[in-house]
Design an enzyme around this catalytic site. Sequence first.
Site, PDB file in Angstrom:
ATOM      1  N   HIS A   1       0.832  -1.209   0.000  1.00 17.19           N
ATOM      2  CA  HIS A   1       0.000   0.000   0.000  1.00 17.19           C
ATOM      3  C   HIS A   1       0.862   1.253   0.000  1.00 17.19           C
ATOM      4  O   HIS A   1       0.603   2.219  -0.745  1.00 17.19           O
ATOM      5  CB  HIS A   1      -0.928  -0.025   1.213  1.00 17.19           C
ATOM      6  CG  HIS A   1      -1.846   1.147   1.288  1.00 17.19           C
ATOM      7  ND1 HIS A   1      -1.506   2.327   1.953  1.00 17.19           N
ATOM      8  CD2 HIS A   1      -3.091   1.345   0.786  1.00 17.19           C
ATOM      9  CE1 HIS A   1      -2.495   3.187   1.847  1.00 17.19           C
ATOM     10  NE2 HIS A   1      -3.485   2.615   1.149  1.00 17.19           N
TER      11      HIS A   1
ATOM     12  N   THR B   1       8.390 -11.021 -13.593  1.00 13.08           N
ATOM     13  CA  THR B   1       9.165 -10.703 -12.400  1.00 13.08           C
ATOM     14  C   THR B   1       9.830 -11.930 -11.803  1.00 13.08           C
ATOM     15  O   THR B   1      10.470 -11.826 -10.765  1.00 13.08           O
ATOM     16  CB  THR B   1       8.240 -10.086 -11.339  1.00 13.08           C
ATOM     17  OG1 THR B   1       7.178 -10.988 -11.046  1.00 13.08           O
ATOM     18  CG2 THR B   1       7.672  -8.768 -11.831  1.00 13.08           C
TER      19      THR B   1
END
Length: 459
Positions: free
Chosen positions: A265, A423
Amino acid sequence: MVTFDSLRREDRPPARGWRWMIRRLRLYLPTGLYVRSLLIIIIPMLLLQSVVAALFMERHWQMVTQRLSAAVTRDIAAVIQIIETYPQDTDYSEVTRIARDQLGLQISIEPDGDLPPPRTKPFFSILDGILSDEISDQVKRPFWIDTLGDSNLVEIRIKLEGKILRVLARRNSTYASNTHIFIVWMVGASLVLIGISILFLRGQIRPILALANAAESFGKGQKADNFHPRGADEVRRAGLAFILMRERIERQMEQRTAMLTGVSHDLRTILTRFKLQLALAGDNPDLHGLNDDINDMQSMLEAYMAFARSEVEEDVGEMKLSDLFAKLETDFELHEGKTLTYAIEGEDGIAVRPNAFARLVTNLASNARRYASTLDVNAKHSAKWLTITFDDDGPGIPEKNREDVFKPFFRLDEARNLDASGTGLGLAIARDIARSHGGNVTLGDSPLGGLRATVRLPA
């Protein structure tokens, strides 16, 4: 130089033979704790009964039979002395009456003749041997005996001077015929003890089975809230230790997931600021590289969050392999030159965490779709295991790097688990989901020339 120790080593038998015999013996021995516990009780009991039957019973049986046979032989010898010593009537009625009333023998005097040929003695007959020895020692005359009849009588014929004495004696008077009662009691008591042992062992094994089932369910990622430690103190301690371990693992996973969620976040907020500042800066060619870096960071963050979400607990549900593979087949058809075929052996329905399992299969199929043109998926659902193989015709992965590609964020220069926007978390997430179900993902060589990915989960 030859020493005593070297000679002793040469005389020593090789240990490989014993090890081979032990390994072969283990193949035929039961592996369950319940059956092994029963054998621990039953085998010593059988050995003890065998020793008792072989020693005590044999000696008791032989001693009683010898005394009974000796008593009957003495009665027969007395009858012979009466016949030879005292004058008799022509039909020997008085001797027959005395033998019948006082001695319990049925006798008859037959004309002179030859005795029947000897019968074959049974191998385990105690009566034939003992009775023959007693007659030879006390009567000392030619004789013939028959102990093989189905009746309750034993027939004895003795050759006298000018006649033959025929004697019918009760079998229980010459033979310990009630010895089997002791065997019946011994076997019956053993069966009762075995039945009681089975009941007690079931009560002791159930808590261990419950602990094993709870540990297996937890290893598959399933809930085991109905497990409560029961049984003996040691089993209770093991069950309590399992509950504490499960709580620590769940608490650690929750803390890790909460931490990763908070970090993501915060990073998303910073990345949003970067994007806003780049948007305000306008179309500047010098900032294109920075914009690409931000996009890469955004993709990495999303993949990282996906990896963290894969550890979040999900309820187990039913899903069909055919539906999942059909979706993958449709996805392959949308890409030109890509082909997927699948086959299912066994039951179509499986009990897994649906979202996590779908992601596991999708990651492996997508990895093959990027670098191969053909993917062959084969699922085998047996009673114990679910095995799914992904065979493609791509470039594959070198054998030395097949374990490294499962590490998070591991990159190869030409790694087939990464694309331009990857990734390095696809295979890591796949193995993590498989292990959370109690299974694993392994890589190998495909018969199509590319890579084979094998998923093996407990059914």
